[in-house]
Design a protein around this motif. Structure first.
Motif, PDB file in Angstrom:
ATOM      1  N   SER A  19      11.476  15.948  -3.348  1.00  0.00           N
ATOM      2  CA  SER A  19      10.523  16.402  -4.358  1.00  0.00           C
ATOM      3  C   SER A  19      10.147  15.304  -5.332  1.00  0.00           C
ATOM      4  CB  SER A  19      11.098  17.593  -5.132  1.00  0.00           C
ATOM      5  OG  SER A  19      12.098  17.144  -6.013  1.00  0.00           O
ATOM      6  N   ALA A  20      10.682  14.098  -5.124  1.00  0.00           N
ATOM      7  CA  ALA A  20      10.409  13.025  -6.078  1.00  0.00           C
ATOM      8  C   ALA A  20       9.076  12.376  -5.766  1.00  0.00           C
ATOM      9  CB  ALA A  20      11.507  11.981  -6.032  1.00  0.00           C
ATOM     10  N   GLY A  21       8.292  12.206  -6.790  1.00  0.00           N
ATOM     11  CA  GLY A  21       7.056  11.459  -6.646  1.00  0.00           C
ATOM     12  C   GLY A  21       7.363   9.998  -6.924  1.00  0.00           C
ATOM     13  N   PRO A  22       6.440   9.308  -7.576  1.00  0.00           N
ATOM     14  CA  PRO A  22       6.708   7.912  -7.920  1.00  0.00           C
ATOM     15  C   PRO A  22       7.841   7.792  -8.926  1.00  0.00           C
ATOM     16  CG  PRO A  22       4.621   8.642  -8.837  1.00  0.00           C
ATOM     17  CD  PRO A  22       5.099   9.727  -7.936  1.00  0.00           C
ATOM     18  N   GLU A  23       8.086   8.884  -9.665  1.00  0.00           N
ATOM     19  CA  GLU A  23       9.106   8.807 -10.718  1.00  0.00           C
ATOM     20  C   GLU A  23      10.474   9.050 -10.105  1.00  0.00           C
ATOM     21  OE1 GLU A  23       9.300  10.104 -15.333  1.00  0.00           O
ATOM     22  OE2 GLU A  23       7.575  10.371 -14.079  1.00  0.00           O
ATOM     23  N   ARG A  24      11.423   8.228 -10.417  1.00  0.00           N
ATOM     24  CA  ARG A  24      12.830   8.334 -10.067  1.00  0.00           C
ATOM     25  C   ARG A  24      13.100   8.490  -8.579  1.00  0.00           C
ATOM     26  NH1 ARG A  24      14.652  11.751 -14.233  1.00  0.00           N
ATOM     27  NH2 ARG A  24      13.894  10.006 -15.415  1.00  0.00           N
ATOM     28  N   ALA A  67       0.826  -1.211   0.000  1.00  0.00           N
ATOM     29  CA  ALA A  67       0.000   0.000   0.000  1.00  0.00           C
ATOM     30  C   ALA A  67       0.859   1.260   0.000  1.00  0.00           C
ATOM     31  CB  ALA A  67      -0.922  -0.009   1.212  1.00  0.00           C
ATOM     32  N   LYS A  68       2.141   1.122   0.390  1.00  0.00           N
ATOM     33  CA  LYS A  68       3.032   2.290   0.386  1.00  0.00           C
ATOM     34  C   LYS A  68       3.169   2.888  -1.008  1.00  0.00           C
ATOM     35  CE  LYS A  68       7.173   2.341   2.083  1.00  0.00           C
ATOM     36  NZ  LYS A  68       8.415   1.621   2.369  1.00  0.00           N
ATOM     37  N   PHE A  69       2.899   2.065  -2.019  1.00  0.00           N
ATOM     38  CA  PHE A  69       2.987   2.528  -3.404  1.00  0.00           C
ATOM     39  C   PHE A  69       2.117   3.756  -3.619  1.00  0.00           C
ATOM     40  CE2 PHE A  69       0.745   2.070  -7.557  1.00  0.00           C
ATOM     41  CZ  PHE A  69       1.762   2.549  -8.347  1.00  0.00           C
ATOM     42  N   PHE A  70       0.923   3.772  -2.996  1.00  0.00           N
ATOM     43  CA  PHE A  70      -0.001   4.882  -3.216  1.00  0.00           C
ATOM     44  C   PHE A  70       0.449   6.137  -2.491  1.00  0.00           C
ATOM     45  CE2 PHE A  70      -2.498   1.027  -3.843  1.00  0.00           C
ATOM     46  CZ  PHE A  70      -2.928   1.268  -5.128  1.00  0.00           C
ATOM     47  N   ALA A  71       1.301   5.984  -1.475  1.00  0.00           N
ATOM     48  CA  ALA A  71       1.806   7.161  -0.757  1.00  0.00           C
ATOM     49  C   ALA A  71       2.697   7.994  -1.670  1.00  0.00           C
ATOM     50  CB  ALA A  71       2.586   6.721   0.473  1.00  0.00           C
ATOM     51  N   HIS A  72       3.265   7.376  -2.704  1.00  0.00           N
ATOM     52  CA  HIS A  72       4.147   8.119  -3.602  1.00  0.00           C
ATOM     53  C   HIS A  72       3.405   9.211  -4.368  1.00  0.00           C
ATOM     54  CE1 HIS A  72       7.680   5.860  -2.905  1.00  0.00           C
ATOM     55  NE2 HIS A  72       7.152   4.708  -3.265  1.00  0.00           N
ATOM     56  N   PHE A  73       2.102   9.105  -4.447  1.00  0.00           N
ATOM     57  CA  PHE A  73       1.369  10.095  -5.225  1.00  0.00           C
ATOM     58  C   PHE A  73       1.236  11.422  -4.494  1.00  0.00           C
ATOM     59  CE2 PHE A  73      -0.248   6.230  -7.360  1.00  0.00           C
ATOM     60  CZ  PHE A  73       0.261   6.539  -8.606  1.00  0.00           C
ATOM     61  N   MET A  74       1.591  11.440  -3.207  1.00  0.00           N
ATOM     62  CA  MET A  74       1.640  12.704  -2.471  1.00  0.00           C
ATOM     63  C   MET A  74       3.109  13.029  -2.230  1.00  0.00           C
ATOM     64  SD  MET A  74       0.025  15.179  -1.160  1.00  0.00           S
ATOM     65  CE  MET A  74       0.698  16.589  -0.274  1.00  0.00           C
ATOM     66  N   PRO A  75       3.652  14.064  -2.907  1.00  0.00           N
ATOM     67  CA  PRO A  75       5.069  14.374  -2.725  1.00  0.00           C
ATOM     68  C   PRO A  75       5.383  14.647  -1.268  1.00  0.00           C
ATOM     69  CG  PRO A  75       4.123  15.673  -4.505  1.00  0.00           C
ATOM     70  CD  PRO A  75       2.993  14.972  -3.833  1.00  0.00           C
ATOM     71  N   ALA A  76       6.462  14.046  -0.782  1.00  0.00           N
ATOM     72  CA  ALA A  76       6.810  14.216   0.629  1.00  0.00           C
ATOM     73  C   ALA A  76       7.198  15.663   0.892  1.00  0.00           C
ATOM     74  CB  ALA A  76       7.963  13.291   0.999  1.00  0.00           C
ATOM     75  N   GLY A  77       6.752  16.200   2.033  1.00  0.00           N
ATOM     76  CA  GLY A  77       7.140  17.547   2.417  1.00  0.00           C
ATOM     77  C   GLY A  77       6.237  18.625   1.876  1.00  0.00           C
ATOM     78  N   ALA A  78       5.286  18.270   1.011  1.00  0.00           N
ATOM     79  CA  ALA A  78       4.389  19.285   0.466  1.00  0.00           C
ATOM     80  C   ALA A  78       3.276  19.549   1.476  1.00  0.00           C
ATOM     81  CB  ALA A  78       3.801  18.815  -0.856  1.00  0.00           C
ATOM     82  N   PRO A  79       2.778  20.792   1.518  1.00  0.00           N
ATOM     83  CA  PRO A  79       1.682  21.090   2.447  1.00  0.00           C
ATOM     84  C   PRO A  79       0.440  20.267   2.119  1.00  0.00           C
ATOM     85  CG  PRO A  79       2.495  23.091   1.365  1.00  0.00           C
ATOM     86  CD  PRO A  79       3.188  21.957   0.738  1.00  0.00           C
ATOM     87  N   VAL A  80      -0.246  19.827   3.154  1.00  0.00           N
ATOM     88  CA  VAL A  80      -1.422  18.979   2.964  1.00  0.00           C
ATOM     89  C   VAL A  80      -2.512  19.733   2.209  1.00  0.00           C
ATOM     90  CG1 VAL A  80      -3.146  17.569   4.163  1.00  0.00           C
ATOM     91  CG2 VAL A  80      -0.841  17.774   5.091  1.00  0.00           C
ATOM     92  N   ALA A  81      -2.545  21.054   2.379  1.00  0.00           N
ATOM     93  CA  ALA A  81      -3.590  21.843   1.719  1.00  0.00           C
ATOM     94  C   ALA A  81      -3.486  21.745   0.204  1.00  0.00           C
ATOM     95  CB  ALA A  81      -3.477  23.299   2.160  1.00  0.00           C
ATOM     96  N   LEU A  82      -2.290  21.458  -0.300  1.00  0.00           N
ATOM     97  CA  LEU A  82      -2.112  21.387  -1.752  1.00  0.00           C
ATOM     98  C   LEU A  82      -2.421  20.004  -2.308  1.00  0.00           C
ATOM     99  CD1 LEU A  82       1.089  23.503  -2.408  1.00  0.00           C
ATOM    100  CD2 LEU A  82      -1.226  23.997  -3.131  1.00  0.00           C
ATOM    101  N   ALA A  83      -2.737  19.062  -1.444  1.00  0.00           N
ATOM    102  CA  ALA A  83      -2.953  17.682  -1.890  1.00  0.00           C
ATOM    103  C   ALA A  83      -4.007  17.563  -2.991  1.00  0.00           C
ATOM    104  CB  ALA A  83      -3.316  16.809  -0.695  1.00  0.00           C
ATOM    105  N   PRO A  84      -5.152  18.267  -2.902  1.00  0.00           N
ATOM    106  CA  PRO A  84      -6.154  18.115  -3.965  1.00  0.00           C
ATOM    107  C   PRO A  84      -5.623  18.504  -5.334  1.00  0.00           C
ATOM    108  CG  PRO A  84      -7.082  19.292  -2.088  1.00  0.00           C
ATOM    109  CD  PRO A  84      -5.621  19.146  -1.831  1.00  0.00           C
TER     110      PRO A  84
END
Lengths: 249, 113
Positions: free
Chosen positions: B108-113, A140-157
């Protein structure tokens, strides 16, 4: 073909039944025929090349070994130690596309990689494989990649849909790139060949001028040899990159 | 001659490389990013299609959602914009300076790279 004053640049991509009545009955066109020819050519090259099994290889064996080494290094360097498991897949993909591109340059031949149906099928195969490997390796961690780490949660949508679209664009770019390059190359070859015929119809001055497009076509053929190898390489290396992300945690 | 000179030379080479990397941090990144000519040419040829592909997916999804939900232009507009953004993101991932340390995860990396 390009007869008279019209240029039919796209007619070369039409599919016709081949091999007479049998091909007619099976709806068997040039495309699958050339796929079989390409597969057989690659297998024959490897089989005949490796038959001597010499410690000091001859030319053909050295060529076969270089091909093996090239893809093996690409897979292992890019994907990592797990790349060994995907090496056969990448090898098959690279040489199938390379043989398809190169066989398509022969006269009276057909480049099956110039059909979007073929390249989409190849790209979807890579895409589905990479998703399956991702889900298996990361869960399931695979889906976490779709939210860039460190980005504000407000920008998630905003960010999550963009990341998803970026991810979904992979098979599209993979297939469009190969198909568009092959179509463009073959259309250019056809155009300049047609110019030669049209100029040759103009009499003595035309005969002299008709040499020009022939020279250009020779140069285009060299370019197409480069593009054919490059597109196969890009397809294979992108497959490796996607698989690397899939196996990475 | 022999081992000692060899190993001391290796140690020197390593320290020299470290010092050069310290002085010019993007050189190491450049060296790894532009490993060979064919890689560079391949990267350049990729950029255009990466951009178009994002847009194509966005437009296709927007059009499909509109067709499905009957909300004619709303999703098409929305997804076209986001598809364009995804295309720019694709190109940015392709051309951004690579990290010298490959194993360090890029925030800043997403699923890519």
């Amino acid at each position: 073909m390009a007869a008279g004053s019209t240029i039919d640049a796209l007619g070369q991509f039409e599919l016709h039944p081949v091999l007479g009545g049998l091909g007619e009955a099976l709806r068997f066109s040039q495309s699958p025929l050339m796929m079989i020819v390409a597969s057989v050519a690659v297998l024959a090259f490897l089989y005949i090349g490796m038959r001597p099994r010499a410690v000091v290889p001859g030319r053909l064996q050295a060529a076969a070994e270089i091909c093996y080494d090239f893809i093996h290094n690409m897979a292992v360097d890019t994907i990592g130690p797990e790349g060994r498991a995907f090496f056969p897949f990448v090898f098959t993909l690279f040489f199938f596309i390379l043989a398809g591109n190169y066989l398509g340059l022969l006269p009276f031949s057909f480049a099956f990689t110039s059909h979007v149906a073929v390249t989409v099928a190849l790209a979807l195969m890579v895409f589905v494989l990479s998703v399956i490997v991702s889900l298996k390796a990361q869960g399931a961690k695979f889906f976490a990649h779709f939210m860039p780490a460190g980005a504000p949660v407000a920008l998630a949508p905003l960010l999550v849909p963009i990341e998803i679209l970026s991810f979904l664009s992979r098979p599209v770019s993979l297939s469009i790139r190969l198909f568009a390059n092959m179509v463009a190359g073959h259309v250019m070859l056809e155009m300049f060949a047609a110019f030669t015929i049209m100029l040759a119809g103009l009499g003595l001055i035309g005969d002299a001028l008709a040499v020009g497009p022939v020279v250009i076509n020779v140069a285009l053929m060299a370019l197409e040899l480069l593009v054919g190898a490059l597109q196969a390489y890009v397809f294979a290396i992108l497959t490796c990159i996607y698989l690397r992300e899939a196996v990475a945690h | 001659m022999g081992k000692e000179t060899d190993s001391s030379r290796h140690a020197f080479d390593r320290r020299l490389k470290q010092a050069m990397d310290r002085n010019n941090p993007d050189r190491a990144a450049q060296a790894s990013a532009q490993g060979s000519d064919i890689t560079t040419v391949g990267t350049v040829l990729r950029a255009g299609t990466e951009m178009v592909a994002g847009l194509v997916v966005g437009v296709a999804m927007g059009w499909g959602l509109d067709r499905w939900l009957g909300s004619r232009p709303v999703f098409l507009i929305l997804f076209s914009l986001m598809g364009g953004a995804a295309g720019v993101l694709n190109v940015w991932r392709l051309v951004r300076p690579q990290d010298a340390l490959e194993d360090k995860p890029d925030p800043s990396a997403g699923p890519e790279r």
